[in-house]
Write a protein that holds these residues in place. Structure first.
Motif, short mmCIF file in Angstrom:
data_model
loop_
_atom_site.label_atom_id
_atom_site.label_comp_id
_atom_site.label_asym_id
_atom_site.label_seq_id
_atom_site.Cartn_x
_atom_site.Cartn_y
_atom_site.Cartn_z
N CYS A 108 52.74 43.17 32.78
CA CYS A 108 51.31 43.25 32.48
C CYS A 108 51.13 43.58 31.00
O CYS A 108 51.70 44.55 30.50
CB CYS A 108 50.67 44.34 33.33
N GLN A 109 50.36 42.75 30.31
CA GLN A 109 49.99 43.00 28.92
C GLN A 109 48.49 43.24 28.86
O GLN A 109 47.73 42.49 29.47
CB GLN A 109 50.32 41.81 28.03
N LEU A 110 48.09 44.28 28.14
CA LEU A 110 46.68 44.59 27.94
C LEU A 110 46.40 44.46 26.45
O LEU A 110 47.04 45.13 25.64
CB LEU A 110 46.37 46.00 28.43
N LEU A 111 45.46 43.59 26.11
CA LEU A 111 45.13 43.32 24.71
C LEU A 111 43.65 43.57 24.48
O LEU A 111 42.80 42.95 25.13
CB LEU A 111 45.45 41.86 24.35
N SER A 112 43.34 44.44 23.53
CA SER A 112 41.93 44.69 23.20
C SER A 112 41.46 43.59 22.26
O SER A 112 42.19 43.13 21.40
CB SER A 112 41.76 46.06 22.56
N ARG A 113 40.21 43.17 22.45
CA ARG A 113 39.63 42.11 21.62
C ARG A 113 38.38 42.57 20.89
O ARG A 113 37.84 41.81 20.08
CB ARG A 113 39.30 40.89 22.49
N THR A 114 37.90 43.78 21.19
CA THR A 114 36.72 44.34 20.54
C THR A 114 36.96 45.84 20.33
O THR A 114 37.89 46.42 20.93
CB THR A 114 35.45 44.18 21.40
N ARG A 167 29.82 49.18 29.36
CA ARG A 167 29.82 47.75 29.70
C ARG A 167 31.14 47.17 29.22
O ARG A 167 31.61 47.51 28.14
CB ARG A 167 28.68 47.01 29.02
N ALA A 168 31.70 46.26 30.02
CA ALA A 168 32.97 45.66 29.62
C ALA A 168 33.15 44.29 30.24
O ALA A 168 32.72 44.04 31.36
CB ALA A 168 34.14 46.57 30.03
N VAL A 169 33.82 43.43 29.48
CA VAL A 169 34.20 42.10 29.94
C VAL A 169 35.72 42.03 29.91
O VAL A 169 36.33 42.28 28.87
CB VAL A 169 33.58 40.99 29.06
N VAL A 170 36.31 41.70 31.07
CA VAL A 170 37.76 41.63 31.21
C VAL A 170 38.15 40.22 31.61
O VAL A 170 37.59 39.67 32.56
CB VAL A 170 38.26 42.62 32.30
N HIS A 171 39.09 39.64 30.88
CA HIS A 171 39.66 38.34 31.25
C HIS A 171 41.01 38.59 31.87
O HIS A 171 41.86 39.28 31.28
CB HIS A 171 39.80 37.44 30.03
N GLU A 179 41.75 41.70 27.45
CA GLU A 179 42.50 40.65 28.14
C GLU A 179 43.65 41.31 28.86
O GLU A 179 44.36 42.14 28.29
CB GLU A 179 43.07 39.64 27.14
N ILE A 180 43.84 40.91 30.11
CA ILE A 180 44.96 41.40 30.89
C ILE A 180 45.77 40.18 31.31
O ILE A 180 45.25 39.27 31.96
CB ILE A 180 44.50 42.21 32.12
N ARG A 181 47.02 40.16 30.90
CA ARG A 181 47.92 39.04 31.21
C ARG A 181 48.96 39.53 32.21
O ARG A 181 49.67 40.49 31.93
CB ARG A 181 48.58 38.52 29.95
#
Length: 151
Positions: free
Chosen positions: A132-138, A26-30, A120-122
Motif C-alpha cells: 500500500c502506497q499513500l501519496l498526498s496531492r494537496t 473534507r477529503a477526496v481519496v482515489h 491517492e492510495i495505491r
C-alpha cells in the motif's frame, strides 16, 4: 509518500480505521489497484470506522453508493470501472459541497469530472498480503498523512 505492507484483511481494516480517525473536514481519496487488490475492502473499513452501519455495498454496478455519516455529512463511494466517458458522472447528480468524503475506485476513468484528489492510495497484491502506497496531492492530504504518523 508512505509505503506499508498489509499482511492480511485485519491490517487493511486497521489502516481504514486509522484513516477514518484522522479524516479531515473534507477529503477526496482515489483508490488505485488491479481487481482484487483491496480497494473496496479498504473503503468499507473506512466507512465502518466512520460509523456507517448496515450493509455497505460495492458500487460496481450502481457506480455510486452514498452513506450519511453519524458525525455529519455524506460519504460517497464510487466505482468508475464501468463508465465509458467522464461526462457520465454528470448524470449521477453528485454535489461536491455535500460530501465530506469521496472514495473513488478507478478514478482515471472520470478524473476530469471529479474534485481534486487529496490522497491517492495505491494497492497491489504481494504474496498473501498487500503493498500500500499513500501519496498526498494537496496540503489537506499532506496534513492527513502527517496525523497518521506511519513512520
Amino acid at each position: 509518500m508512505s509505503e506499508l505492507f498489509l499482511p492480511d484483511a485485519a491490517a487493511t481494516d486497521a489502516l481504514g480505521a486509522r484513516l477514518a480517525q484522522a479524516l479531515p473536514a473534507r477529503a477526496v481519496v482515489h483508490l488505485h489497484g488491479d481487481l482484487g487488490a483491496g480497494k473496496s475492502s479498504l473503503a468499507r473499513a473506512m466507512l465502518r470506522a466512520l460509523g456507517v452501519t448496515g450493509t455497505i455495498r460495492s458500487p460496481t454496478y450502481t457506480l455510486v453508493e452514498q452513506y450519511p455519516l453519524p458525525a455529519g455529512g455524506t460519504a460517497l463511494h464510487l466505482d468508475l470501472y464501468r463508465i465509458g466517458d467522464p461526462g457520465e458522472l454528470e448524470f449521477l447528480g453528485l454535489d461536491p459541497a455535500e460530501a465530506r468524503l469521496w472514495l473513488v475506485e478507478w478514478p482515471a476513468r472520470g478524473e476530469v469530472a471529479l474534485p481534486p484528489v487529496d490522497l491517492e492510495i495505491r494497492l497491489a497484491v504481494d504474496g498473501a498480503g498487500r503493498r500500500c502506497q499513500l501519496l498526498s496531492r494537496t496540503p489537506v492530504g499532506a496534513a492527513w498523512l502527517a496525523r497518521l504518523d506511519l513512520g
